[in-house]
Design a protein around this motif. Structure first.
Motif: not given
Length: 378
Positions: A118-135
């Motif tokens: 339900h989300l575009p692939q670029p959005v999922m990649i951005a979410l992954l990077y945001v999660l990694a940055a949050a860690v």
């Protein structure tokens, strides 16, 4: 006799081994030697097949050989995005790829696939990077008070980044362990005495992403109970109870799409031992670039480092690492080495605590001073 506590070298407070008795220090050094020897068994432990570099096959075929699981997940996401039911699409994909469909745990929970559909692939990649940055940010805040000066803090963050190299590869965004491992790392960093709700919440999300995160949540519940933190233990236990309901519903949904003649899993009783855990940690971090013997020894030292940090978080982290070491050593198979991704992001941080710990132990072990009692009489 209890030795004199030394001024910390890197740490802001003495290591767990500061002021230890000489006899105890020698025992700890002996146990460290045994741990390093056990880690070297990874050299004789079977591992996954190396990535193929045969120039005679196309890049697409090479990817099919080396990343079959990733392609499976991508096909499931594509089917759900096209309007298919998750469980029907997954059953068809597993059959097409000659994967087992029994027991129900061979089906991943639908959380990640439905989100990706339900989300575009670029959005999922951005979410992954945001999660990694949050860690990274959460662990920076957590480690800031552990070290006395900026250089060791920077080294600890570099070690954290070295454990996360696999987790920022966009082509692995469909891998459930990538997301769950980062969520576990974030949950562990956010947990503080008296502040555990956020940690429980991210632990719950991790379980909904990959079921093996339940081991982390269970260990945190046990540790909270052992520390006398009943409310926190209840919070972790409640998350497990909710997850159990989800698993029951998941099993029922899987049962509706599985046929009697569908293949079953060969089981999870690999019994590959502690060396397999060590090998998976090497494969899952930047240590994959080091010689096998060096990577194995460094994994041993990083576990030792976590044991040396005199903080309640360190004991919880060490308990989590030991839990997943047991999981991989007892039940892991060569093709399930990716279970190690659940704890890979944070494990190398332990190396930052080694200098103080080794110095304290060596000096204590070499202490031959004796107390002489002189009685004066008049």
């Amino acid at each position: 006799m209890i030795g004199r506590s030394l001024t910390p070298f890197w740490l802001s407070s003495p290591s767990r081994f500061a002021g230890i008795r000489p006899s105890h220090a020698r025992w700890v050094l002996a146990l460290l030697a045994l741990l390093l020897g056990a880690c070297l068994t990874a050299l004789a432990t079977p591992g996954p097949q190396p990535i193929s570099h045969d120039s005679g096959i196309s890049a697409q075929d090479r990817r099919a050989d080396d990343e079959a699981d990733v392609m499976l997940y991508e096909s499931i996401v594509a089917g759900v995005r096209a309007g298919g039911n998750y469980y029907a699409v997954t059953a068809a994909a597993l059959r097409a790829g000659d994967y087992p469909l029994k027991p129900f745990v061979t089906f991943r929970l639908p959380t990640l696939a439905v989100l990706q559909a339900h989300l575009p692939q670029p959005v999922m990649i951005a979410l992954l990077y945001v999660l990694a940055a949050a860690v990274m940010v959460a662990w920076f805040a957590r480690l800031r008070g552990a070290f006395a000066r900026p250089p060791p803090r920077a080294i600890a963050l570099i070690l954290l980044a070295a454990g996360m190299v696999v987790f920022v590869q966009s082509d692995l965004a469909g891998f459930h362990e990538i997301w769950a491992g980062l969520l576990v790392a974030l949950s562990l960093a956010l947990r503080k005495p008296g502040r555990w709700a956020e940690a429980v919440a991210f632990g719950m999300i991790a379980m909904l992403t990959r079921e093996t995160a339940a081991l982390y949540v269970g260990i945190m519940a046990v540790m909270a109970f052992a520390e006398g933190r009943r409310r926190e233990a209840l919070g972790w236990a409640s998350a497990i109870a909710l997850f159990a309901i989800v698993i029951i519903l998941h099993a029922r949904a899987v049962g509706q799409v599985v046929h009697p003649l569908d293949p079953s899993s060969p089981g999870w009783s690999g019994m590959l031992g502690f060396g397999f855990f060590v090998k998976t940690m090497g494969l899952s971090t930047a240590l994959n670039l080091a010689p096998g013997w060096l990577a194995a020894l460094l994994i041993g030292f990083t576990l030792f480092g976590w044991a040396a940090w005199n903080d309640a978080l360190a004991l919880r982290a060490l308990a989590v690492f030991c839990g997943y070491a047991a999981l991989l050593g007892l039940f892991g198979r060569v093709d399930t080495f990716y279970w190690g991704l659940m704890v890979a992001p944070t494990i190398l941080i332990g190396l930052a605590f080694v200098p103080d710990a080794l110095r304290d132990l060596v000096i204590a072990a070499r202490d031959r001073r004796k107390i002489t009692v002189t009685r004066l009489t008049k």
